[in-house]
Design an enzyme around this catalytic site. Sequence first.
Site, PDB file in Angstrom:
ATOM      1  N   GLY A   1       0.841  -1.188   0.000  1.00  0.00           N
ATOM      2  CA  GLY A   1       0.000   0.000   0.000  1.00  0.00           C
ATOM      3  C   GLY A   1       0.878   1.240   0.000  1.00  0.00           C
ATOM      4  O   GLY A   1       2.053   1.180   0.371  1.00  0.00           O
TER       5      GLY A   1
ATOM      6  N   GLN B   1       3.268   9.871   1.337  1.00  0.00           N
ATOM      7  CA  GLN B   1       4.542   9.142   1.325  1.00  0.00           C
ATOM      8  C   GLN B   1       5.409   9.484   0.126  1.00  0.00           C
ATOM      9  O   GLN B   1       6.586   9.126   0.097  1.00  0.00           O
ATOM     10  CB  GLN B   1       4.291   7.627   1.357  1.00  0.00           C
ATOM     11  CG  GLN B   1       3.707   7.148   2.677  1.00  0.00           C
ATOM     12  CD  GLN B   1       3.553   5.643   2.672  1.00  0.00           C
ATOM     13  OE1 GLN B   1       2.559   5.135   2.193  1.00  0.00           O
ATOM     14  NE2 GLN B   1       4.538   4.934   3.180  1.00  0.00           N
TER      15      GLN B   1
ATOM     16  N   CYS C   1       6.280  -0.315   7.135  1.00  0.00           N
ATOM     17  CA  CYS C   1       5.915   0.874   6.366  1.00  0.00           C
ATOM     18  C   CYS C   1       7.084   1.260   5.477  1.00  0.00           C
ATOM     19  O   CYS C   1       8.225   1.276   5.935  1.00  0.00           O
ATOM     20  CB  CYS C   1       5.586   2.016   7.329  1.00  0.00           C
ATOM     21  SG  CYS C   1       5.119   3.532   6.494  1.00  0.00           S
ATOM     22  N   LEU C   2       6.790   1.588   4.227  1.00  0.00           N
ATOM     23  CA  LEU C   2       7.854   1.979   3.295  1.00  0.00           C
ATOM     24  C   LEU C   2       8.540   3.272   3.733  1.00  0.00           C
ATOM     25  O   LEU C   2       9.667   3.537   3.323  1.00  0.00           O
ATOM     26  CB  LEU C   2       7.292   2.146   1.882  1.00  0.00           C
ATOM     27  CG  LEU C   2       6.743   0.868   1.217  1.00  0.00           C
ATOM     28  CD1 LEU C   2       6.112   1.198  -0.122  1.00  0.00           C
ATOM     29  CD2 LEU C   2       7.840  -0.178   1.053  1.00  0.00           C
TER      30      LEU C   2
ATOM     31  N   HIS D   1      -3.976   1.251   7.749  1.00  0.00           N
ATOM     32  CA  HIS D   1      -2.627   1.828   7.748  1.00  0.00           C
ATOM     33  C   HIS D   1      -2.549   3.017   6.783  1.00  0.00           C
ATOM     34  O   HIS D   1      -2.013   4.078   7.138  1.00  0.00           O
ATOM     35  CB  HIS D   1      -1.627   0.723   7.355  1.00  0.00           C
ATOM     36  CG  HIS D   1      -0.200   1.154   7.275  1.00  0.00           C
ATOM     37  ND1 HIS D   1       0.765   0.714   8.157  1.00  0.00           N
ATOM     38  CD2 HIS D   1       0.439   1.987   6.414  1.00  0.00           C
ATOM     39  CE1 HIS D   1       1.930   1.266   7.836  1.00  0.00           C
ATOM     40  NE2 HIS D   1       1.758   2.039   6.789  1.00  0.00           N
ATOM     41  N   GLU D   2      -3.101   2.843   5.576  1.00  0.00           N
ATOM     42  CA  GLU D   2      -2.989   3.913   4.562  1.00  0.00           C
ATOM     43  C   GLU D   2      -3.868   5.114   4.922  1.00  0.00           C
ATOM     44  O   GLU D   2      -3.460   6.260   4.723  1.00  0.00           O
ATOM     45  CB  GLU D   2      -3.343   3.381   3.170  1.00  0.00           C
ATOM     46  CG  GLU D   2      -2.456   2.242   2.664  1.00  0.00           C
ATOM     47  CD  GLU D   2      -0.969   2.480   2.828  1.00  0.00           C
ATOM     48  OE1 GLU D   2      -0.521   3.638   2.797  1.00  0.00           O
ATOM     49  OE2 GLU D   2      -0.240   1.478   3.001  1.00  0.00           O
TER      50      GLU D   2
ATOM     51  N   HIS E   1      -2.137   7.301   7.290  1.00  0.00           N
ATOM     52  CA  HIS E   1      -1.144   8.192   6.673  1.00  0.00           C
ATOM     53  C   HIS E   1      -1.766   9.527   6.265  1.00  0.00           C
ATOM     54  O   HIS E   1      -1.109  10.569   6.333  1.00  0.00           O
ATOM     55  CB  HIS E   1      -0.552   7.542   5.414  1.00  0.00           C
ATOM     56  CG  HIS E   1       0.660   6.691   5.668  1.00  0.00           C
ATOM     57  ND1 HIS E   1       1.811   7.190   6.240  1.00  0.00           N
ATOM     58  CD2 HIS E   1       0.898   5.385   5.422  1.00  0.00           C
ATOM     59  CE1 HIS E   1       2.710   6.211   6.321  1.00  0.00           C
ATOM     60  NE2 HIS E   1       2.184   5.100   5.839  1.00  0.00           N
TER      61      HIS E   1
HETATM   62 ZN    ZN Z   1       3.033   3.268   5.751  1.00  0.00          ZN
END
Ligand code: ZN
Length: 161
Positions: free
Chosen positions: A46, A51, A91-92, A133-134, A137
């Site tokens: 995701g 991000q 998380c990226l 999670h997204e 963000h």
């Molecule tokens: Zn993340």
Amino acid sequence: MAIRMIVKVPDPVLREVAKEVTKFNANLHKLLDDMADTMYDAEGVGLAAPQIGILKRVIVVDVGDEETGLIEMVNPEIIEADGEQLGPEGCLSIPNLNGDVRRADRVKVKGQDRHGNPFVVEATGFLARAFQHEVDHLNGILFTDIAERVYDISERDKGGE
Ligand code: ZN
């Protein structure tokens, strides 16, 4: 289509609240295309627009389930949440850490597609986790804020999981 640079902690853009999308134009379509490219390139499940430094309420999710595939969602909103799951999350934007995060096990998410048409997704398990999670963000929340335990990825690997 292009791969964008993923913003990492502690970049303050990750702490901002993203703005609602009102124009469903070519810029939005390019953003969605680039977000999918960037997510796949980074082998994530995701990605949220903040991000890549864009403060818009846009997410892409693909948890590798062939049936579901890539989901693009603009202005996502969790309208129902039930049950509970506790599991590992990464998380990226936080490259070296994982954490155990308690999430709802089932969510209903309302949003719009790239043309502005409304749609609803019902998700359970890992897909439900990815959506939560997204959406976090978009509100400046990171998994490390809500994790019950945060650990170094290399530490977990040593544990043989
Ligand atoms: Zn993340």
